[in-house]
Design an enzyme around this catalytic site. Structure first.
Site, PDB file in Angstrom:
ATOM      1  N   CYS A   1       7.488   0.664  -8.982  1.00 53.73           N
ATOM      2  CA  CYS A   1       7.063   1.801  -9.710  1.00 53.73           C
ATOM      3  C   CYS A   1       7.612   2.232 -10.986  1.00 53.73           C
ATOM      4  CB  CYS A   1       6.858   2.868  -8.858  1.00 53.73           C
ATOM      5  SG  CYS A   1       6.195   4.272  -9.431  1.00 53.73           S
TER       6      CYS A   1
ATOM      7  N   ASP B   1      -7.656   3.822  -1.972  1.00 58.35           N
ATOM      8  CA  ASP B   1      -6.467   3.710  -2.689  1.00 58.35           C
ATOM      9  C   ASP B   1      -6.584   3.795  -4.055  1.00 58.35           C
ATOM     10  OD1 ASP B   1      -3.849   2.795  -3.110  1.00 58.35           O
ATOM     11  OD2 ASP B   1      -4.818   0.935  -3.723  1.00 58.35           O
ATOM     12  N   THR B   2      -5.785   4.875  -4.714  1.00 59.39           N
ATOM     13  CA  THR B   2      -5.632   4.857  -5.915  1.00 59.39           C
ATOM     14  C   THR B   2      -4.202   5.672  -6.329  1.00 59.39           C
ATOM     15  OG1 THR B   2      -6.613   5.465  -8.094  1.00 59.39           O
ATOM     16  CG2 THR B   2      -6.893   7.243  -6.478  1.00 59.39           C
ATOM     17  N   ALA B   3      -3.964   5.665  -7.444  1.00 63.01           N
ATOM     18  CA  ALA B   3      -2.344   6.099  -7.636  1.00 63.01           C
ATOM     19  C   ALA B   3      -2.500   7.616  -7.611  1.00 63.01           C
ATOM     20  CB  ALA B   3      -1.914   5.785  -9.181  1.00 63.01           C
TER      21      ALA B   3
ATOM     22  N   GLY C   1       2.921   9.529  -1.183  1.00 63.40           N
ATOM     23  CA  GLY C   1       4.037   8.953  -2.201  1.00 63.40           C
ATOM     24  C   GLY C   1       3.678   8.708  -3.517  1.00 63.40           C
ATOM     25  N   VAL C   2       4.226   9.344  -4.563  1.00 64.59           N
ATOM     26  CA  VAL C   2       3.652   9.254  -5.933  1.00 64.59           C
ATOM     27  C   VAL C   2       5.133   8.984  -6.697  1.00 64.59           C
ATOM     28  CG1 VAL C   2       3.075  10.249  -8.046  1.00 64.59           C
ATOM     29  CG2 VAL C   2       1.590  10.353  -6.160  1.00 64.59           C
ATOM     30  N   GLY C   3       5.407   7.697  -6.768  1.00 60.36           N
ATOM     31  CA  GLY C   3       6.398   7.353  -7.712  1.00 60.36           C
ATOM     32  C   GLY C   3       7.641   6.789  -6.858  1.00 60.36           C
TER      33      GLY C   3
HETATM   34  N1  LIG Z   1       1.903   5.461  -4.910  1.00 56.93           N
HETATM   35  C1  LIG Z   1       2.055   5.411  -6.261  1.00 56.93           C
HETATM   36  O1  LIG Z   1       2.963   6.125  -6.844  1.00 56.93           O
HETATM   37  C2  LIG Z   1       1.326   4.673  -7.244  1.00 56.93           C
HETATM   38  C3  LIG Z   1       0.488   3.601  -6.675  1.00 56.93           C
HETATM   39  N2  LIG Z   1      -0.425   2.948  -7.514  1.00 56.93           N
HETATM   40  C4  LIG Z   1      -1.031   1.937  -6.927  1.00 56.93           C
HETATM   41  O2  LIG Z   1      -1.535   0.869  -7.942  1.00 56.93           O
HETATM   42  C5  LIG Z   1      -2.918   0.428  -7.388  1.00 56.93           C
HETATM   43  C6  LIG Z   1      -3.796   0.715  -8.597  1.00 56.93           C
HETATM   44  O3  LIG Z   1      -3.988   2.196  -8.652  1.00 56.93           O
HETATM   45  P1  LIG Z   1      -4.748   2.924 -10.010  1.00 56.93           P
HETATM   46  O4  LIG Z   1      -3.717   2.662 -11.010  1.00 56.93           O
HETATM   47  O5  LIG Z   1      -5.026   4.062  -9.530  1.00 56.93           O
HETATM   48  O6  LIG Z   1      -5.816   1.881 -10.179  1.00 56.93           O
HETATM   49  P2  LIG Z   1      -7.629   2.091  -9.850  1.00 56.93           P
HETATM   50  O7  LIG Z   1      -8.198   0.606 -10.106  1.00 56.93           O
HETATM   51  O8  LIG Z   1      -7.412   2.203  -8.204  1.00 56.93           O
HETATM   52  O9  LIG Z   1      -8.232   2.969 -10.706  1.00 56.93           O
HETATM   53  C7  LIG Z   1      -7.796   4.252 -10.920  1.00 56.93           C
HETATM   54  C8  LIG Z   1      -8.931   5.229 -11.257  1.00 56.93           C
HETATM   55  O10 LIG Z   1      -8.421   6.362 -11.714  1.00 56.93           O
HETATM   56  C9  LIG Z   1      -8.695   6.909 -12.820  1.00 56.93           C
HETATM   57  N3  LIG Z   1      -7.440   7.758 -13.090  1.00 56.93           N
HETATM   58  C10 LIG Z   1      -7.370   9.165 -13.454  1.00 56.93           C
HETATM   59  N4  LIG Z   1      -6.221   9.575 -13.956  1.00 56.93           N
HETATM   60  C11 LIG Z   1      -5.214   8.264 -13.532  1.00 56.93           C
HETATM   61  C12 LIG Z   1      -3.987   8.317 -13.429  1.00 56.93           C
HETATM   62  N5  LIG Z   1      -3.098   9.360 -13.780  1.00 56.93           N
HETATM   63  N6  LIG Z   1      -3.640   7.113 -12.886  1.00 56.93           N
HETATM   64  C13 LIG Z   1      -4.343   6.097 -12.673  1.00 56.93           C
HETATM   65  N7  LIG Z   1      -5.609   6.321 -12.492  1.00 56.93           N
HETATM   66  C14 LIG Z   1      -6.258   7.409 -12.987  1.00 56.93           C
HETATM   67  C15 LIG Z   1      -8.760   5.476 -13.652  1.00 56.93           C
HETATM   68  O11 LIG Z   1      -9.219   5.921 -14.868  1.00 56.93           O
HETATM   69  P3  LIG Z   1      -8.696   5.285 -16.224  1.00 56.93           P
HETATM   70  O12 LIG Z   1      -8.012   3.826 -16.122  1.00 56.93           O
HETATM   71  O13 LIG Z   1      -9.905   5.210 -17.279  1.00 56.93           O
HETATM   72  O14 LIG Z   1      -7.772   6.158 -16.668  1.00 56.93           O
HETATM   73  C16 LIG Z   1      -9.455   4.727 -12.859  1.00 56.93           C
HETATM   74  O15 LIG Z   1     -10.808   4.907 -12.901  1.00 56.93           O
HETATM   75  C17 LIG Z   1      -3.136   1.091  -6.140  1.00 56.93           C
HETATM   76  O16 LIG Z   1      -3.004   0.183  -5.086  1.00 56.93           O
HETATM   77  C18 LIG Z   1      -2.290   2.191  -6.095  1.00 56.93           C
HETATM   78  O17 LIG Z   1      -1.849   2.679  -4.681  1.00 56.93           O
HETATM   79  C19 LIG Z   1      -0.220   2.941  -8.758  1.00 56.93           C
HETATM   80  C20 LIG Z   1       0.570   4.081  -9.505  1.00 56.93           C
HETATM   81  C21 LIG Z   1       1.327   4.757  -8.742  1.00 56.93           C
HETATM   82  N1  LIG Z   2       3.683   3.732  -9.552  1.00 52.53           N
HETATM   83  C1  LIG Z   2       3.486   2.450  -8.818  1.00 52.53           C
HETATM   84  N2  LIG Z   2       3.660   2.264  -7.576  1.00 52.53           N
HETATM   85  C2  LIG Z   2       3.005   1.214  -7.184  1.00 52.53           C
HETATM   86  C3  LIG Z   2       2.927   0.032  -7.752  1.00 52.53           C
HETATM   87  N3  LIG Z   2       2.486  -1.006  -6.857  1.00 52.53           N
HETATM   88  C4  LIG Z   2       2.793  -0.511  -5.794  1.00 52.53           C
HETATM   89  N4  LIG Z   2       2.988   1.084  -5.638  1.00 52.53           N
HETATM   90  C5  LIG Z   2       3.307   1.907  -4.678  1.00 52.53           C
HETATM   91  O1  LIG Z   2       4.643   1.586  -3.828  1.00 52.53           O
HETATM   92  C6  LIG Z   2       4.212   1.374  -2.535  1.00 52.53           C
HETATM   93  C7  LIG Z   2       5.253   0.426  -1.890  1.00 52.53           C
HETATM   94  O2  LIG Z   2       6.522   0.851  -2.205  1.00 52.53           O
HETATM   95  P1  LIG Z   2       7.801   0.051  -1.842  1.00 52.53           P
HETATM   96  O3  LIG Z   2       9.059   0.776  -2.415  1.00 52.53           O
HETATM   97  O4  LIG Z   2       7.710  -0.227  -0.451  1.00 52.53           O
HETATM   98  O5  LIG Z   2       7.591  -1.127  -2.761  1.00 52.53           O
HETATM   99  C8  LIG Z   2       2.759   0.950  -2.587  1.00 52.53           C
HETATM  100  O6  LIG Z   2       2.122   1.135  -1.247  1.00 52.53           O
HETATM  101  C9  LIG Z   2       2.202   2.021  -3.443  1.00 52.53           C
HETATM  102  O7  LIG Z   2       1.854   3.016  -3.197  1.00 52.53           O
HETATM  103  C10 LIG Z   2       3.033   0.121  -9.055  1.00 52.53           C
HETATM  104  O8  LIG Z   2       2.493  -0.848 -10.007  1.00 52.53           O
HETATM  105  N5  LIG Z   2       3.205   1.489  -9.681  1.00 52.53           N
END
Ligand SMILES: NC(=O)C1=CN([C@@H]2O[C@H](COP(=O)(O)OP(=O)(O)OC[C@H]3O[C@@H](n4cnc5c(N)ncnc54)[C@H](OP(=O)(O)O)[C@@H]3O)[C@@H](O)[C@H]2O)C=CC1
Ligand SMILES: Nc1nc2c(ncn2[C@@H]2O[C@H](COP(=O)(O)O)[C@@H](O)[C@H]2O)c(=O)[nH]1
Length: 486
Positions: free
Chosen positions: A310, A245-247, A303-305
């Site tokens: 979010c 899992d990551t964004a 899903g992004v955003g």
């Molecule tokens: N579905 C969505 O739209 C989103 C979901 N989330 C959720 O939030 C939680 C945390 O995720 P996350 O913020 O990725 O953190 P994580 O702790 O999973 O780490 C993300 C890693 O990816 C690197 N990275 C590079 N580009 C990006 C970017 N654009 N955004 C984020 N990290 C990046 C970061 O490095 P560095 O920090 O040095 O940049 C870090 O090492 C997860 O559960 C994720 O699913 C978060 C945002 C959007």
């Molecule tokens: N951009 C961000 N997305 C996030 C964050 N925390 C969670 N999430 C994403 O949302 C879904 C759930 O969506 P919902 O509309 O049902 O609440 C979750 O699974 C992640 O992918 C955040 O801080 N920023």
């Protein structure tokens, strides 16, 4: 799925679209099979999101008992995840787990615990788990918060054998005009409980069970740190699905983490004979889907955003309207024999139906489920007496601070500057649907109905047969019920 008037050529959200009915040979909504098409084959296609404010032990247990799944978030230490999964696995697949207290537990503590489950009672037990009485908020009304459970409990308890069928429990409760039955084993120890509604639900839903007949649960793993040992810890803890899992899932670091996770998963399968599927994301394009499948993903999280917590789209301009993201990614995954989870942006039962019509194998829900008894947070009350729970995004400063607690103070503060989520929001419990099972009833009855409108007996048929049109804002508005005259 096909578009009613052709592909509009621009991207769409769930609110932008509607489905038209087609001639149907499905005569009952109960004839629809809701088994997920993502390879996990859970009895219902719903997953509680890996968010700290949403999925803990109670959510995991309740979701699995009704045929779905919950994913423990990546931020929970692995020993805590292991303990929680072991509790989920020990829970009875049919009878609900009870809130339990001792004779000397204070009324104040008992009342706060009752809010953690939907049954509205706490069971008073002794050291051998024998049932001594029940406490409900009505029993405790007017008593001092420092009084003890023994002072307010009722001893008029309906006991049933753990081998009773839900229909038998329902009949006993009806005859005795009782709201809850406690199930006990041969030695008289508490196993669980059942309400009349729970008995009905047990006749409609099947639990999501693992290879040993225990409730299933998933675990999320982040892409930083020692991936093989984190994956191994999750597998050893009993995870039935892994979520990488990551964004920004379409990045090299994810691809490396996924490859490492796949090696570890395959090693585990070689040792145990148990192959655990890997979900990876988040992505919103066919390219993202293909790259992550090449790296080892079995299911893509899409899903992004769109998430309710979010801020990504407002802060970065990045993301994609969710209906189109799901449609494109589901088609790309299907070409490779894989499936996707539609993650985020679900606010109504219709959104789930539309995600499934677009080809999602399952639908992930976060914030909506945060506002239920079973989510992790404590139930709070606002100045008007309305019950709510606090929710927060997993990329909020609050979550980032928690995730980086091992970092130096400087690195921690710097990481928190990259927040992309809300740190505190109120998710109100709907007084008509305060438990996650109430929401599951609402969602699954909606999806069953959507399938019959499309003439589909299964979700696979639904995704093939659905006909989707694009609507204006007033088209959407027309479909909203009015709770008072206009
Ligand atoms: N579905 C969505 O739209 C989103 C979901 N989330 C959720 O939030 C939680 C945390 O995720 P996350 O913020 O990725 O953190 P994580 O702790 O999973 O780490 C993300 C890693 O990816 C690197 N990275 C590079 N580009 C990006 C970017 N654009 N955004 C984020 N990290 C990046 C970061 O490095 P560095 O920090 O040095 O940049 C870090 O090492 C997860 O559960 C994720 O699913 C978060 C945002 C959007
Ligand atoms: N951009 C961000 N997305 C996030 C964050 N925390 C969670 N999430 C994403 O949302 C879904 C759930 O969506 P919902 O509309 O049902 O609440 C979750 O699974 C992640 O992918 C955040 O801080 N920023």
């Amino acid at each position: 799925m096909r578009f009613l008037h052709g592909d509009p050529g621009y991207d769409l959200t769930y609110s932008d679209v509607f489905m038209v009915p087609s001639r149907s040979a499905v005569s009952s909504r109960l004839d629809v099979d809701l088994t997920s098409t993502d390879g996990l084959a859970t009895p219902i296609p719903l997953v509680a999101a890996n968010m700290t404010a949403v999925s803990g032990r109670r959510m995991a247990e309740t979701m699995a008992r009704r045929g779905g799944l919950a994913i423990f978030p990546q931020d929970i230490p692995s020993d805590v995840v292991a303990k929680s999964i072991s509790k989920v696995k020990r829970a009875h697949p049919i009878f609900d787990a009870a809130v339990t207290v001792a004779l000397d537990t204070t009324v104040g503590e008992t009342l706060s615990l009752i809010g953690k489950r939907a049954h509205g009672v706490a069971v008073v037990i002794d050291e051998d788990r024998r049932v001594l009485g029940l406490v409900s908020p009505q029993d405790a009304a007017g008593s001092d918060r420092f009084a003890q459970a023994r002072d307010v409990m009722t001893t008029d308890v309906t006991r049933v054998s753990v081998s009773s069928s839900p229909a038998e429990v329902f009949d006993v409760l009806s005859e005795q005009h009782q709201k809850v039955a406690v199930a006990v084993d041969d030695g008289g120890a508490l196993v669980g409980l059942m309400t009349p509604k729970g008995a009905l639900r047990s006749a409609i839903y099947s639990p999501a069970l693992d290879h040993e007949g225990r409730l299933r649960a998933g675990v999320a793993v982040g892409i930083n740190g020692d991936i093989p040992s984190k994956v191994r810890a999750a597998l050893d803890a009993g995870a039935d699905v892994l979520v990488m899992d990551t964004a920004h899932g379409h990045q090299d670091k994810m691809i490396g983490a996924l490859e490492a996770a796949r090696v570890e998963r395959d090693r585990f399968a070689g040792e145990t004979g148990r192959t655990v599927l890997i979900v990876a994301g988040n992505v919103v394009t066919a390219e993202g889907v293909n790259d992550l499948i090449n790296a080892g993903a079995d299911i893509l999280k899409v899903g992004v955003g769109p998430g309710a917590m979010c801020t990504t789209r407002m802060q970065t301009g990045v993301g994609r309207p969710q209906f189109s993201a799901v449609l494109e990614c589901a088609a790309a995954a299907k070409e490779r024999g894989k499936s996707i989870w539609a993650d985020g942006g679900v606010r109504h039962p219709r959104d789930v139906a539309l995600a499934l019509a677009a080809g999602a194998g399952s639908v992930m829900i976060g914030s909506w489920f945060a506002g239920t008894h079973e989510s992790t947070g404590d139930q709070l009350t606002d100045s008007q007496g309305r019950a709510y729970k606090e929710s927060f995004g997993m990329a909020s400063a609050r979550a980032v601070r928690n995730r980086t607690r091992e970092y130096s103070a400087f690195d921690r503060a710097r990481a928190a500057m990259f927040e992309e989520g809300i740190s505190s929001s109120r998710m109100y419990l709907d007084p008509r649907r305060p438990g996650v099972e109430d929401l599951l009833d609402w969602i699954t009855s909606g999806v069953r109905s959507s399938c019959t409108y499309a003439g589909a007996r299964s979700l696979e048929e639904f995704a093939e047969r659905a006909v989707v049109g694009v609507q204006s804002g007033s088209g959407y508005e027309e479909g909203r019920p009015l709770d008072q005259s206009w």
